[in-house]
Design an enzyme around this catalytic site. Structure first.
Site: not given
Length: 356
Positions: A142, A252
């Site tokens: 990222y 998640d």
């Protein structure tokens, strides 16, 4: 004692859920003899509307003037071709980087009253789920260099660089081992060492750290196997530590086995900067302003703030007990499945505050 918190109410349902967390914090202060003060910090699409950028100049400095940061949610519907300085994700990446928040802590615990909301087999749910995901937050793909270029025969080609240093791995690894010592003394380190060079370095550093913590049981888990084990037998995990992208995905997944994404808090912490506490759900613009959002994740994020930034353990436990008591009485926001008494955002916050 006075504690100063920066409030990033943000977008969508953010202001609604933050308001209920503040209500609970004020009740904690009343009961335990503390004073909580708040500094409003605009960030996200609300800041774009006000000043044209999602991360206004001075945001980090304003947050550093506080003891901790409580964030509701930022973002909204797809921003399409908005320039980077107007995107909510730009603000999130920048604040993490500027405050040195390299460790993301995401507890995934199945509340006792919500066993029926767990999507896994009942016997798996009844065995209990209580794990802590520890995700490295400022390195990896990222934050790596990005390329986009033309090729003579394949059209446009892109590349994202994934890089980790020993220092980055060691500091997140130590966080995981230290947290495990406060829990059930088990660490599972997730990597893809059979393929990736970064994972091979990750594993070697984690093995070195494991030797320094002989009281903590350690295991290596390949990321694909971890994804499978989370839905097969999540009760086997205590502390799970991994790099940025793997952690983004696995945390998640872990959130959904607890019944609702509206229940789960998170903390992003560094070595010296104030910690940032936020629910893991998004801004949910489709229900914003309708008194439908579940404020529990934000309230439990405030409990994490009490525990990790203010070192107020009894106060944090009081908030967590209040949440469990209200759920045990059958009160439910719209996101929670099964029978129960339906309530809105404000009423749920009020009920939890009354239990403090």
């Amino acid at each position: 004692m006075e504690y100063r918190s920066a409030l990033i109410r943000g977008d969508g349902i953010g202001p609604e859920v933050v308001a209920q967390a503040v209500r609970v914090l004020d009740k904690v202060g009343e009961r335990f003899g503390h004073r909580f003060t708040y500094v409003e910090v605009p960030m996200g699409l609300c800041a774009v509307a006000a000043v044209g950028v999602s991360y206004p100049a001075g945001t980090a400095e304003l947050c550093r003037s506080c003891d901790a940061v409580l964030l509701g949610a930022v973002g909204g519907a797809s921003q399409g071709d908005a320039p980077p300085e107007q995107r909510a994700e730009t603000a999130l990446l920048n604040i993490r980087k500027d405050l040195g928040l390299y460790a993301n802590l995401r507890p995934a615990a199945l509340r006792p009253a919500l066993i029926d909301a767990c999507p896994l087999k009942r016997e798996t749910a009844e065995a209990g789920i209580d794990l802590m995901m520890v995700r490295e937050l400022t390195g990896g793909i990222y934050f790596g260099a990005r390329e986009r270029y033309d090729t003579p025969d394949r059209g446009v080609e892109c590349a994202d660089r994934m890089a980790y240093s020993e220092l980055e791995i060691e500091r997140i690894g130590r966080r995981a081992f230290e947290l495990a010592r406060l829990r059930r003394k088990k660490v599972a380190s997730v990597d893809k060492a059979n393929v990736l060079e970064t994972s091979r370095l990750w594993r070697s550093v984690m093995h070195r750290l494991a030797a320094e913590y002989p009281d903590v049981a350690y295991s290596d888990v390949l990321v694909d196997n971890c994804a499978m084990q989370l839905v097969k037998d999540p009760g086997q995990f205590d502390v799970v530590v991994t790099e940025n992208m793997f952690g983004d995905i696995l945390s998640d997944e872990a959130s959904m086995i607890t019944g609702s994404i509206g229940l789960l808090p998170s903390a992003s912490i560094g070595d010296t900067a104030p910690g940032l506490y936020e629910p893991i759900h998004g801004s949910a613009p489709d229900i914003a302003g309708q008194d439908k959002a579940n404020p529990i994740a934000t309230i439990l994020s405030a409990a994490m703030m009490l525990r990790y930034s203010f070192q107020l353990m009894a106060e944090a436990e009081a908030v967590e007990r209040a949440v469990d008591a209200v759920l045990a009485e059958g009160w439910r926001t719209a996101d929670l499945q099964g029978d129960g008494v339906p309530v809105g955002t404000a009423r749920m916050g009020e009920l939890i505050a009354e239990q403090i």
